[in-house]
Write a protein that holds these residues in place. Sequence first.
Motif, PDB file in Angstrom:
ATOM      1  N   SER A 216       0.836  -1.196   0.000  1.00  0.00           N
ATOM      2  CA  SER A 216       0.000   0.000   0.000  1.00  0.00           C
ATOM      3  C   SER A 216       0.872   1.249   0.000  1.00  0.00           C
ATOM      4  CB  SER A 216      -0.918   0.005   1.216  1.00  0.00           C
ATOM      5  OG  SER A 216      -1.844  -1.052   1.146  1.00  0.00           O
ATOM      6  N   SER A 219      -0.291   8.135   2.597  1.00  0.00           N
ATOM      7  CA  SER A 219      -1.398   9.042   2.288  1.00  0.00           C
ATOM      8  C   SER A 219      -1.073  10.028   1.177  1.00  0.00           C
ATOM      9  CB  SER A 219      -1.810   9.813   3.553  1.00  0.00           C
ATOM     10  OG  SER A 219      -0.696  10.495   4.087  1.00  0.00           O
ATOM     11  N   LYS A 311      -8.193   2.499   4.545  1.00  0.00           N
ATOM     12  CA  LYS A 311      -8.250   2.450   3.083  1.00  0.00           C
ATOM     13  C   LYS A 311      -7.464   1.275   2.510  1.00  0.00           C
ATOM     14  CE  LYS A 311      -8.668   7.489   2.762  1.00  0.00           C
ATOM     15  NZ  LYS A 311      -8.050   8.742   2.242  1.00  0.00           N
ATOM     16  N   HIS A 312      -6.909   0.462   3.393  1.00  0.00           N
ATOM     17  CA  HIS A 312      -6.091  -0.672   2.965  1.00  0.00           C
ATOM     18  C   HIS A 312      -6.796  -1.978   3.320  1.00  0.00           C
ATOM     19  CE1 HIS A 312      -3.149   2.574   2.851  1.00  0.00           C
ATOM     20  NE2 HIS A 312      -3.388   2.784   4.142  1.00  0.00           N
TER      21      HIS A 312
END
Length: 445
Positions: A216, A219, A311-312
């Motif tokens: 990932s 931000s 968000k992962h």
Amino acid sequence: MLKQHLIAFVFVSCMPFLQTIYSQSLSSKLSNGVLLSNDASGKYAVIIDAGSTGSRVHVLHFDRNLDLVQIGQDFEFFEAIKPGLSSYADDPEAAAQSLKPLLEKAEAIVPKEFRANTPVKVGATAGLRLLKGDSSEKILQAVRDLLKNESSLKYKAEWVTILEGSQEAAYIWAAINYLLGTAGKKYSETVGTIDLGGGSVQMTYAVSKEVALKASKLSNGKETYIQEKNLLGTTYHLYAYSYLNYGLLAARAEILKVSRNSSHPCILYGYHGYYTYGDVAYRASAFPTGPNMKKCRAFVLKALKINAPCKHKKCTFNGVWNGGGGDGQKNLYVASFFYDRASQVGVIKTNVPSATARPLHFLSAAKRACRTKYKDIKSVFPNINESDRPFTCLDLVYEYSLLVNGFGLNPFKKITLVKKIKYKDSLLETAWPLGSAIDAVSSQN
């Protein structure tokens, strides 16, 4: 008989000459009063740790196999001075010159023929980061100029920097794995590390190449959580993340904020005061009935932002990717404030270099602390510093929650609390300068 007299005469006649040779040989191995190793081969590294309260130089010597070689009686030459670079905020030149005595002593340790190939690296930490405006960059540039113009050691501008938390985390990981003998082996045989400092906490472990390729992104959408590190001829993909404001001292402030300046369920019965962090004072007053473990845990989890949007695929806390897990995280070495509190409250014995424990032990210690009145805490936990006593319950609840709820560890999982690791017949600190030195010499191979 005549032959024996002749031998004796020759020996006595040669004594002054032999003493001169011995004296010259010994003096060539002495520098700053330090007896150098007979083995002048291999590689050297000079690391300057520019901390907030002072600067420290570490000189390390590695043989051809990149094993540490003793310098005198120890495996490093170490010297410290005060104050730190940040004390010279208005005089960058004076800041740089404050390092000159350390630099001169380090150069004297390194044999002349090795100096041009000996890297000198300067890592500044929190003190410089807190300076206003461009003061920190001016100081760093003055240090670069000093090394470039007045040092015989190998220098690169990028080797003088303010350490990012992830860099420090990677260096600590390298130091621990080097001392354990797992560096250079496949990633699944290495150990992961968690380092709980005052301002931040770092998690570092090696992942497979496949996980690294699918890692990932942070931000900002550009950088990933993974950094590549060459160590003893092996390339590792490291998940190294620094959680700013979640070190033990910073976390106290975050947890106290949750109560919005009213009584707090993590503060010991009978204590009413304030806790200051970052020049801000936070009210720290106990409930009339004393700590409440259930409410204290709830406050800690709220400060950790356990339920922040993720968000992962999977997050630790505050929406941060957890790195994917895997074999590199199977064995964990946990350092700094985790070790300190554990040794102070009886989770492990005091003054042992390392010991195994389980996260559950922190919860047991927390329950005992939270039941203790402030006036009695000194007698129950005599090794806790006076300024830390009001927060004994809070600290232990936080450390348990960080391990179990934050990093997702099983409460019964065995972890190793570590301060020093045995290397040959010595105990060495698991600090970042050693990792930085190993990284420097490894990259020269």
